[in-house]
Write a protein that holds these residues in place. Sequence first.
Motif, PDB file in Angstrom:
ATOM      1  N   ILE A 245      -4.515   4.945   2.580  1.00  0.00           N
ATOM      2  CA  ILE A 245      -4.316   4.897   3.820  1.00  0.00           C
ATOM      3  C   ILE A 245      -5.149   5.902   4.573  1.00  0.00           C
TER       4      ILE A 245
ATOM      5  N   LEU B  60       2.462   6.353  10.797  1.00  0.00           N
ATOM      6  CA  LEU B  60       2.036   5.359  11.831  1.00  0.00           C
ATOM      7  C   LEU B  60       2.084   5.630  12.805  1.00  0.00           C
TER       8      LEU B  60
ATOM      9  N   SER C 162       5.826   3.631   0.502  1.00  0.00           N
ATOM     10  CA  SER C 162       5.657   5.565   0.257  1.00  0.00           C
ATOM     11  C   SER C 162       7.011   5.905   0.168  1.00  0.00           C
TER      12      SER C 162
ATOM     13  N   LEU D 142       0.399   5.405   0.937  1.00  0.00           N
ATOM     14  CA  LEU D 142       0.195   5.651   2.412  1.00  0.00           C
ATOM     15  C   LEU D 142      -1.079   7.352   1.989  1.00  0.00           C
TER      16      LEU D 142
ATOM     17  N   ALA E  20      -9.952   1.227   5.078  1.00  0.00           N
ATOM     18  CA  ALA E  20      -8.478   1.213   4.367  1.00  0.00           C
ATOM     19  C   ALA E  20      -8.485  -0.041   5.905  1.00  0.00           C
ATOM     20  N   GLU E  21      -8.753   0.373   7.447  1.00  0.00           N
ATOM     21  CA  GLU E  21      -8.642  -0.594   8.505  1.00  0.00           C
ATOM     22  C   GLU E  21      -9.531  -2.001   8.094  1.00  0.00           C
TER      23      GLU E  21
ATOM     24  N   LEU F 247      -7.373  -4.143   5.795  1.00  0.00           N
ATOM     25  CA  LEU F 247      -6.042  -4.326   6.612  1.00  0.00           C
ATOM     26  C   LEU F 247      -6.656  -5.623   7.242  1.00  0.00           C
TER      27      LEU F 247
ATOM     28  N   LEU G 262     -10.804   1.942  -0.795  1.00  0.00           N
ATOM     29  CA  LEU G 262     -10.342   1.202   0.053  1.00  0.00           C
ATOM     30  C   LEU G 262     -11.774   0.167   0.345  1.00  0.00           C
TER      31      LEU G 262
ATOM     32  N   ILE H 206      -7.566   8.092   9.015  1.00  0.00           N
ATOM     33  CA  ILE H 206      -7.819   7.167   8.335  1.00  0.00           C
ATOM     34  C   ILE H 206      -8.741   6.588   7.492  1.00  0.00           C
TER      35      ILE H 206
ATOM     36  N   PHE I 142       1.007  -1.345   0.034  1.00  0.00           N
ATOM     37  CA  PHE I 142      -0.117  -0.583   0.105  1.00  0.00           C
ATOM     38  C   PHE I 142       1.226   0.893  -0.489  1.00  0.00           C
TER      39      PHE I 142
ATOM     40  N   LEU J 145       3.821  -1.545   3.438  1.00  0.00           N
ATOM     41  CA  LEU J 145       4.132  -0.221   3.411  1.00  0.00           C
ATOM     42  C   LEU J 145       4.714  -0.127   2.077  1.00  0.00           C
TER      43      LEU J 145
ATOM     44  N   LEU K  53      -1.548   2.601  13.525  1.00  0.00           N
ATOM     45  CA  LEU K  53      -0.370   1.363  12.444  1.00  0.00           C
ATOM     46  C   LEU K  53       0.546   0.464  12.699  1.00  0.00           C
TER      47      LEU K  53
END
Length: 220
Positions: free
Chosen positions: A16, A125, A116, A12, A98-99, A102, A206, A94, A10, A114, A130
Amino acid sequence: MTHIIKACIFDLDGVIVDTAKYHFLAWRRLADELGFSFTEQDNERLKGVSRVRSLEILLEIGDLTLSPEEQEAAAARKNRWYVEYIDQMDRSEILPGAEEFLNELNDHGIPFALGSASKNAPRILRRIGLENAFAAVIDGTKVSKAKPDPEVFLLGAAEMGIPAENCAVFEDAEAGVEAGLRAGMYTVGVGEPEVLGKAHRVIPGLAAVTWEDLVQKAQQ
Ligand code: BG6
Ligand code: MG
């Protein structure tokens, strides 16, 4: 080409978490200070791009030349303002889905990394809780070549021990989609089809994807 997905990577910012607005506010403040205007439309060109390259684009927009020392100081100033914004962030920022996605990957035992361009990724994060969620965190401090170079995603795959062709990349920036494709990964654009049309598939966020549906579409 069909892909059998065994891991996900992913981006960021914009995938996310919605930090693009803070990057924009900080760059606009710098542009104001330097005496030119910088619009949200201009900001599109900076998405997914490294801090140094972003400043170059910003100066191009303002038709301004700075010495290397002035550029370094300007980028540092922008980053200080940006960090002030992200230090106010919490889990509520967030992005939707997304969560949940995951968690779904965890339920299926699928590793995820991740990938990024940001040097602030670990800090973000931590702010959103996260920091321990990812099997590997490849950020702007670990890569030498920026997106659209595939380095960031290839490093993520290598750290997870999964072949590139078995990884699915989620990206909101055009440069990031190109990086995913150049890495030989199944690439999902997160955002507008007009911008991310080169990706294998484009979703609005997401919240629009499930593990089952990802696996199925990647195999088609
Ligand atoms: C990317 C963002 O994730 O990180 C870019 O999309 C940003 O807008 C880049 O410039 C670098 O971020 P940072 O936090 O290292 O300045
Ligand atoms: Mg992004």
